[in-house]
Design a protein around this motif. Structure first.
Motif, PDB file in Angstrom:
ATOM      1  N   PHE A 167       0.811  -1.208   0.000  1.00  0.00           N
ATOM      2  CA  PHE A 167       0.000   0.000   0.000  1.00  0.00           C
ATOM      3  C   PHE A 167       0.850   1.266   0.000  1.00  0.00           C
ATOM      4  CE2 PHE A 167      -2.900  -3.217   1.640  1.00  0.00           C
ATOM      5  CZ  PHE A 167      -4.074  -2.918   0.971  1.00  0.00           C
ATOM      6  N   THR A 168       2.144   1.109   0.305  1.00  0.00           N
ATOM      7  CA  THR A 168       3.018   2.283   0.351  1.00  0.00           C
ATOM      8  C   THR A 168       4.223   2.154  -0.567  1.00  0.00           C
ATOM      9  OG1 THR A 168       4.210   1.329   2.247  1.00  0.00           O
ATOM     10  CG2 THR A 168       2.364   2.814   2.722  1.00  0.00           C
ATOM     11  N   ARG A 253      -5.416   0.197   9.023  1.00  0.00           N
ATOM     12  CA  ARG A 253      -4.686   1.299   8.391  1.00  0.00           C
ATOM     13  C   ARG A 253      -4.732   1.186   6.871  1.00  0.00           C
ATOM     14  NH1 ARG A 253      -0.838   4.119  11.315  1.00  0.00           N
ATOM     15  NH2 ARG A 253      -0.607   5.273   9.333  1.00  0.00           N
ATOM     16  N   ARG A 257      -6.427   3.814   4.239  1.00  0.00           N
ATOM     17  CA  ARG A 257      -5.629   4.408   3.170  1.00  0.00           C
ATOM     18  C   ARG A 257      -6.306   4.236   1.820  1.00  0.00           C
ATOM     19  NH1 ARG A 257      -0.297   5.886   3.138  1.00  0.00           N
ATOM     20  NH2 ARG A 257       0.692   6.084   1.081  1.00  0.00           N
ATOM     21  N   GLN A 261      -7.644   7.405  -0.449  1.00  0.00           N
ATOM     22  CA  GLN A 261      -6.999   7.689  -1.732  1.00  0.00           C
ATOM     23  C   GLN A 261      -7.776   7.147  -2.921  1.00  0.00           C
ATOM     24  OE1 GLN A 261      -2.963   6.339  -1.552  1.00  0.00           O
ATOM     25  NE2 GLN A 261      -2.372   7.837  -0.012  1.00  0.00           N
TER      26      GLN A 261
END
Length: 263
Positions: A167-168, A253, A257, A261
């Motif tokens: 996810f990041t 989390r 996210r 987004q």
């Protein structure tokens, strides 16, 4: 529950369409298993035992480790990474089914398929090459089976947590490969930790990896008494509970996210 069983069945059918990959994996695992078995026989040579383990028991350890590896398929990593890349993770999360339970059901389907088309043939090869890799006793086998389930659960939850880095990050392919070899080395899958320096061995027992492979395998070969096995099962359960807490936090989390987004 019916929905998840259906997902597992669909995964088995999908794997049936790509059996060549499974057969290739099985052949490679058999070659690795044979190479490691002969390696330990050569290492022990005329030595009767080292660290309380004989050469024949070490071969049994290696064979069962490879059989476990054929079942420890963590498809959740690729599923999360691919879903994030394509953006389908956003639509998947709004479906009337728990996303990670869906991934887990798929991996259960993988286990069922690999057991028939990979583990059983590998066991037959091991039987012909090294003889029957028998457990220390029936009680040790029962404790090993419970420990194997807990070890798989620890491995799966850890993999799911690790995969949420997608996810990041843009691409986690190389990172997954590093994680795979890192876990194999520190879990005792390839080399038991009792051959490691004492300071490193003690450090590894403070991490969950050893409870994925070495502790179940140690129960199988009878390195622990039944009472010690029960204590190890308690530690495994504690690690699983702790990782589930981290998993729930990471999932919350990640969901936040995605919703913010938009995928």
């Amino acid at each position: 529950m019916k929905a998840y069983i259906y997902v597992a069945k669909m995964r088995i059918q999908t794997m049936m369409a790509y059996r060549m990959d499974t057969w290739t994996f099985m052949v490679m695992q058999c070659l690795i298993m044979a190479a490691m078995g002969f390696f330990w026989r050569a290492v022990y040579g005329g030595t009767e035992a080292a660290h309380g383990v004989t050469g024949d028991i070490m071969v049994t350890y290696t064979v069962i480790s490879q059989l476990m590896s054929s079942l420890y398929y963590m498809g959740v990593e690729d599923r999360i990474s691919d879903a994030v890349k394509t953006g389908s993770i956003a639509t998947d999360m709004i479906k009337p089914i728990n996303l990670f339970s869906l991934y887990f059901a798929e991996d259960i389907g993988n286990i069922a398929f690999n057991f028939v088309f990979s583990t059983v043939p590998m066991f037959a090869v091991a039987l012909l090459v090294f003889g029957l890799p028998a457990p220390a006793s029936a009680a040790h086998f029962g404790l090993f089976f419970v420990s194997f389930i807990l070890g798989y659960a620890i491995n799966w939850v850890f993999s799911a947590i690790f995969a949420m880095m997608a996810f990041t990050a843009i691409d986690l392919g190389p990172v997954f490969s590093i994680k795979y070899h890192f876990v194999n080395m520190l879990s005792g899958s390839v080399v038991p930790l009792w051959f490691f320096p004492e300071w490193l061995r003690n450090a590894m027992y403070c991490l969950p990896f050893v409870y994925m492979y070495q502790e179940p395998l140690s129960m199988y070969i009878g390195k622990y008494t039944p009472a010690e096995c029960l204590a190890k099962l308690g530690i495994q359960a504690a690690w699983l509970a702790g990782l589930l807490v981290v998993f729930a936090f990471a999932q919350n989390r990640a969901t936040h996210r995605v919703m913010v987004q938009g995928g």
